[in-house]
Design an enzyme around this catalytic site. Structure first.
Site, PDB file in Angstrom:
ATOM      1  N   HIS A  16       0.833  -1.206   0.000  1.00 49.59           N
ATOM      2  CA  HIS A  16       0.000   0.000   0.000  1.00 49.59           C
ATOM      3  C   HIS A  16       0.873   1.263   0.000  1.00 49.59           C
ATOM      4  O   HIS A  16       2.046   1.252   0.392  1.00 49.59           O
ATOM      5  CB  HIS A  16      -0.944   0.007   1.200  1.00 49.59           C
ATOM      6  N   GLU A 103      -1.713  -6.928   8.240  1.00 50.71           N
ATOM      7  CA  GLU A 103      -0.376  -6.667   8.753  1.00 50.71           C
ATOM      8  C   GLU A 103      -0.169  -7.383  10.073  1.00 50.71           C
ATOM      9  O   GLU A 103      -1.122  -7.740  10.766  1.00 50.71           O
ATOM     10  CB  GLU A 103      -0.170  -5.150   8.919  1.00 50.71           C
TER      11      GLU A 103
END
Length: 234
Positions: A16, A103
């Site tokens: 990202h 994550e």
């Protein structure tokens, strides 16, 4: 001489774009942060260069896009792919969000800098002989390396089931992972068969794309592509 590995299925690691915490180096796991304006531009630039018909990431070659459920990852997918390609992939049921790409859960370390984490662990009586290393020690009240390994290995097994039998591009087989810095580096270690604590230093900038594949068209020879030739753009 023809490329002996041409046509082998690939896994694209799409990190990202920048957030305020990635910019400052703060550990960002479960917190929901939007991309900064620079982060949006990072993804726009990489998407324009490598995503689209006839480009490195060609939607016609994609078997599946796996996306972390965190907002910064879903936003990255929305920016990198144009509306028509996104809709076509979704209509073909080739897009899904999965917690396996979330994550690393940093637990007590969420939002902290590395030096702050090490100071906190010292207060807790930890790391008396050597400094904290997330790949070996994990996170207090968060995930251990073993827990991250388990969810990544589950996804790798699923991807290899897609690739197996298609090692010469018999069917569209490219996989896209849209996720996070620590998670995608951890994925790379496990793709290559290394334990988390293996000292393999990897870098992946915000908005950047890495590539994994196989040698010799063999499902048993997973590889890291350290350099890639780009298609000729018309």
């Amino acid at each position: 001489m023809p490329d002996k590995d041409a046509g082998t299925p690939r896994v694209f690691l799409y990190r990202h774009g920048q957030t305020e915490w990635s910019k400052s180096g703060r550990y960002t796991g479960v917190s929901e942060l939007e991309l900064t304006e620079d982060g949006v531009q990072q993804v726009l630039a990489s998407g324009k260069m490598i995503v689209g018909s006839g480009k490195l990431i060609d939607p016609s070659n994609i078997a599946h896009v796996y996306i972390s459920p965190r907002r910064r990852a879903t936003q990255t997918f929305d920016i990198a792919f144009n509306d028509a390609d996104k809709q076509s992939l979704k209509d073909a049921e080739k897009v899904s969000e999965t917690d396996r790409l979330s994550e690393w859960n940093y637990g007590q370390y969420e939002g902290l800098l590395t030096r702050e984490i090490r100071a906190l662990r010292k207060e807790h009586g930890l790391d008396t002989e050597r400094p904290w290393d997330i790949w070996r020690d994990g996170c207090e009240s968060g995930e251990s390396p073993e827990e991250v390994t388990d969810r990544i290995d589950n996804l790798i097994q699923e991807i290899r089931s897609i690739h197996r039998g298609n090692m010469h591009s018999e069917n569209p087989c490219d996989i896209i992972l849209v996720a996070h810095g620590h998670l995608l580096r951890a994925f790379t270690k496990r793709w290559l068969g290394y334990p988390m604590e293996f000292p393999l230093s990897l870098m992946l900038e915000p908005g950047a794309v890495g590539v994994l594949s196989y040698q010799h068209h063999s499902i048993d020879e997973p590889a890291l592509l350290v350099g890639y030739g780009f298609p000729l753009q018309e």
